[in-house]
Enzyme design. Structure first.
Site, mmCIF file in Angstrom:
data_model
loop_
_atom_site.group_PDB
_atom_site.id
_atom_site.type_symbol
_atom_site.label_atom_id
_atom_site.label_comp_id
_atom_site.label_asym_id
_atom_site.label_seq_id
_atom_site.Cartn_x
_atom_site.Cartn_y
_atom_site.Cartn_z
ATOM 1 N N TRP A 21 0.810 -1.221 0.000
ATOM 2 C CA TRP A 21 0.000 0.000 0.000
ATOM 3 C C TRP A 21 0.844 1.273 0.000
ATOM 4 C CZ3 TRP A 21 -2.351 1.929 5.173
ATOM 5 C CH2 TRP A 21 -2.994 3.164 4.976
ATOM 6 N N GLN A 27 7.271 5.213 -1.392
ATOM 7 C CA GLN A 27 8.295 5.378 -0.366
ATOM 8 C C GLN A 27 9.588 4.630 -0.672
ATOM 9 O OE1 GLN A 27 6.200 4.047 3.183
ATOM 10 N NE2 GLN A 27 6.194 6.119 3.978
ATOM 11 N N TYR A 54 -2.934 2.317 -5.389
ATOM 12 C CA TYR A 54 -1.698 2.472 -4.632
ATOM 13 C C TYR A 54 -0.628 3.092 -5.522
ATOM 14 C CZ TYR A 54 -3.760 -0.814 -1.221
ATOM 15 O OH TYR A 54 -4.579 -1.434 -0.312
ATOM 16 N N SER A 152 -13.852 -4.560 0.684
ATOM 17 C CA SER A 152 -12.956 -3.953 1.663
ATOM 18 C C SER A 152 -13.673 -2.831 2.386
ATOM 19 C CB SER A 152 -11.696 -3.413 0.978
ATOM 20 O OG SER A 152 -10.833 -2.778 1.908
ATOM 21 N N SER A 206 -3.159 -3.309 8.340
ATOM 22 C CA SER A 206 -2.672 -2.565 9.502
ATOM 23 C C SER A 206 -2.694 -3.363 10.800
ATOM 24 C CB SER A 206 -3.445 -1.255 9.678
ATOM 25 O OG SER A 206 -2.792 -0.383 10.569
ATOM 26 N N PRO A 207 -2.224 -4.610 10.793
ATOM 27 C CA PRO A 207 -2.215 -5.377 12.047
ATOM 28 C C PRO A 207 -1.288 -4.787 13.095
ATOM 29 C CG PRO A 207 -0.966 -6.536 10.352
ATOM 30 C CD PRO A 207 -1.673 -5.408 9.669
ATOM 31 N N LYS A 216 7.962 1.488 18.404
ATOM 32 C CA LYS A 216 8.992 2.468 18.047
ATOM 33 C C LYS A 216 8.604 3.905 18.400
ATOM 34 C CE LYS A 216 7.615 2.831 13.157
ATOM 35 N NZ LYS A 216 8.056 2.560 11.774
ATOM 36 N N ARG A 228 6.827 6.674 9.606
ATOM 37 C CA ARG A 228 5.592 7.085 8.925
ATOM 38 C C ARG A 228 5.002 8.348 9.533
ATOM 39 N NH1 ARG A 228 1.922 2.215 7.479
ATOM 40 N NH2 ARG A 228 3.721 1.967 6.114
ATOM 41 N N ASN A 295 8.478 -10.158 10.864
ATOM 42 C CA ASN A 295 7.041 -10.244 11.115
ATOM 43 C C ASN A 295 6.444 -11.604 10.765
ATOM 44 O OD1 ASN A 295 6.877 -7.647 12.141
ATOM 45 N ND2 ASN A 295 6.485 -6.727 10.144
#
Length: 329
Positions: A21, A27, A54, A152, A206-207, A216, A228, A295
């Site tokens: 995304w 980025q 995206y 969604s 977004s878990p 962080k 971010r 992760n």
């Protein structure tokens, strides 16, 4: 890697899926993005999620190039339609037949594939008859360009209406893709029970709450350079809701709990969403391959009931549960 069935279908997806995304085409430089895709493949991720909107279509193109040369049948490639792309003319958004059909063909070309495993309505379109949208999806299914259909951020009522039409049209509506994490649980009261009844799984985004559940962001401290929260073009507005000092203080108290479970805080957060049996997959993003390797260790983790209860006690009233926050534009 562990795998779960998507809805009531026969399709297996990896418990951890890779999404692009806010990274690919914006980025992260393409070489780095492709290194992250390769890392995902290396750790056993087979499910890749993107959307035409995206990076204004660039993310799909990067993903397509990154997966080139892989055995197509060994992958599950998901994309979405709704938000505007291109010049943003009057028909360049929404779920009209025109936009759905044109967007699907453009997505296939960018992804370098003849079909997508799952084509998702990125939001509900209040300005287009739902029958028109579902017939367009049905035509794509019958043409072999889409294997399964998903949605969604649809409400419970919208999911029920879509499921009824899907049954009538005999097409497999199998999933919903909502935001879901320890801090954002708005789907639990209505969307999940409805999805269970209608045969849909959740593929959650977004878990780790836009990075807040990595730990962080420290209470009372400046945001990390390059994070971010400091990037106005990379989702700073999305993470802002979680940067309340009270939230950060509660999150900091989760770190020792993660350590006791032998997990990092980010791994605990991803494992937490996977404890919900209606969740088929948790989408992770990455700007570095190491994040993928880190992760993915959440796959297959079983959290005991005492730990889950303690997490609830620690977070308390900072958890958002208001079902009305699931809504389309």
């Amino acid at each position: 890697m562990e795998f779960r069935r998507l809805g009531r279908s026969g399709l297996n997806v990896s418990e951890i899926s890779y999404g692009n995304w806010l990274t690919h085409g914006s980025q992260v430089e393409e070489d780095q993005a492709r290194a992250c895709i390769q890392a995902a493949l290396d750790v056993g991720i087979t499910t890749f999620d993107t959307a035409d909107a995206y990076a204004n279509t660039a993310a799909e193109s990067v993903l397509g190039r990154g997966l080139k040369g892989q055995r197509r049948e060994s992958l599950e490639i998901f994309t979405k339609v709704f938000w505007p792309t291109g010049p943003k003319g009057p028909n360049d958004r929404g779920l009209s037949r025109k936009h759905v059909m044109e967007s699907a063909h453009a997505s296939l070309k960018r992804l370098g594939t003849d079909y997508v495993d799952l084509y998702q309505a990125h939001r509900f379109d209040r300005h287009t008859p739902l029958e028109e949208t579902m017939v367009a999806f049905a035509d794509l299914v019958r043409q072999g360009k889409v294997l399964y259909v998903g949605v969604s951020e649809w409400t419970a009522e919208q999911i029920s209406r879509g499921a009824a039409l899907a049954r009538e049209l005999k097409i497999p509506l199998v999933s919903n893709q909502p935001q879901y994490n320890m801090l954002w649980r708005v789907i639990e009261d209505q969307v999940i029970p409805t999805s269970e009844r209608e045969g849909l799984s959740q593929i959650v985004w977004s878990p780790i709450a836009q990075g807040v559940l990595t730990g962080k962001y420290k209470p009372g401290q400046a945001y990390p350079e390059g994070s971010r929260a400091t990037d106005e073009k990379g989702g700073a507005d999305m993470v802002a809701r979680f940067l309340d000092e009270n939230v950060l203080e509660r999150v900091a108290r989760l770190e020792p709990l993660a350590g006791q479970a032998g997990l990092s805080l980010a791994q605990l957060a991803v494992a937490w969403v996977l404890q919900n049996p209606n969740v088929a997959s948790a989408i992770i993003g990455a700007s570095r391959p190491e994040q993928v390797h880190e992760n993915v260790k959440a796959a297959g983790q079983k959290l005991d009931a005492d730990l889950l209860e303690t997490i609830d006690d620690v977070l308390g009233d900072v958890v958002e549960r208001d079902a009305s926050l699931t809504k389309s534009p």
